[in-house]
Design a protein around this motif. Structure first.
Motif, PDB file in Angstrom:
ATOM      1  N   ASN A 268      98.213 -13.668  71.708  1.00 43.35           N
ATOM      2  CA  ASN A 268      98.832 -14.807  72.379  1.00 43.35           C
ATOM      3  C   ASN A 268      99.242 -14.406  73.792  1.00 43.35           C
ATOM      4  O   ASN A 268     100.023 -13.488  73.985  1.00 43.35           O
ATOM      5  N   ASN A 269      98.716 -15.080  74.784  1.00 45.40           N
ATOM      6  CA  ASN A 269      99.052 -14.809  76.174  1.00 45.40           C
ATOM      7  C   ASN A 269     100.326 -15.561  76.528  1.00 45.40           C
ATOM      8  O   ASN A 269     100.380 -16.785  76.409  1.00 45.40           O
TER       9      ASN A 269
ATOM     10  N   ASP B  17     100.187 -18.695  78.596  1.00 46.64           N
ATOM     11  CA  ASP B  17      99.674 -19.935  78.025  1.00 46.64           C
ATOM     12  C   ASP B  17     100.810 -20.857  77.604  1.00 46.64           C
ATOM     13  O   ASP B  17     100.592 -22.017  77.283  1.00 46.64           O
ATOM     14  N   GLN B  18     102.032 -20.326  77.620  1.00 47.88           N
ATOM     15  CA  GLN B  18     103.194 -21.111  77.219  1.00 47.88           C
ATOM     16  C   GLN B  18     103.733 -21.909  78.409  1.00 47.88           C
ATOM     17  O   GLN B  18     103.581 -21.518  79.567  1.00 47.88           O
TER      18      GLN B  18
ATOM     19  N   ARG C  12     104.518 -20.828  82.682  1.00 49.94           N
ATOM     20  CA  ARG C  12     103.725 -21.569  83.674  1.00 49.94           C
ATOM     21  C   ARG C  12     104.649 -22.286  84.652  1.00 49.94           C
ATOM     22  O   ARG C  12     104.366 -22.364  85.851  1.00 49.94           O
TER      23      ARG C  12
END
Length: 96
Positions: free
Chosen positions: A2-3, A6-7, A11
């Motif tokens: 899980n990057n 990406d949340q 961001r």
């Protein structure tokens, strides 16, 4: 894997940082969003990366920055094998 970027919240942080245009704006943002300790820790890591980029030894970096061997090792690992963030910043500083 899980990057983290990406949340939504990371961001949002990146978008916020990209809006800053001056040193004063950046200073104000950091002061508002981080504790004094966090600012000092992050700025120490940047100083360590700059010393690593200049080829300084671990002992010299510790003397110059006050960083622990653990911090120096962690920054070196990211500097050598990370996503390239330190190198991007350091290369751009050299261009200025």
């Amino acid at each position: 894997m899980n990057n983290i970027f990406d949340q939504q919240n990371p961001r949002l942080l990146i978008r916020a940082m990209l809006t800053l245009k001056t040193e004063d704006e950046c200073r104000a943002f950091l002061e508002d969003i981080m504790t004094t300790r966090e600012i000092l820790d992050i700025s120490q890591r940047m100083a360590v990366a700059r010393e690593l980029d200049a080829g300084a030894s671990t002992l010299k970096i510790a003397e110059t920055t006050g960083a622990s061997p653990t911090t120096i090792s962690r920054v070196n690992r990211c500097y050598q094998y990370g996503a390239g963030g330190y190198r991007t910043v350091l290369d751009r500083w050299k261009e200025d």
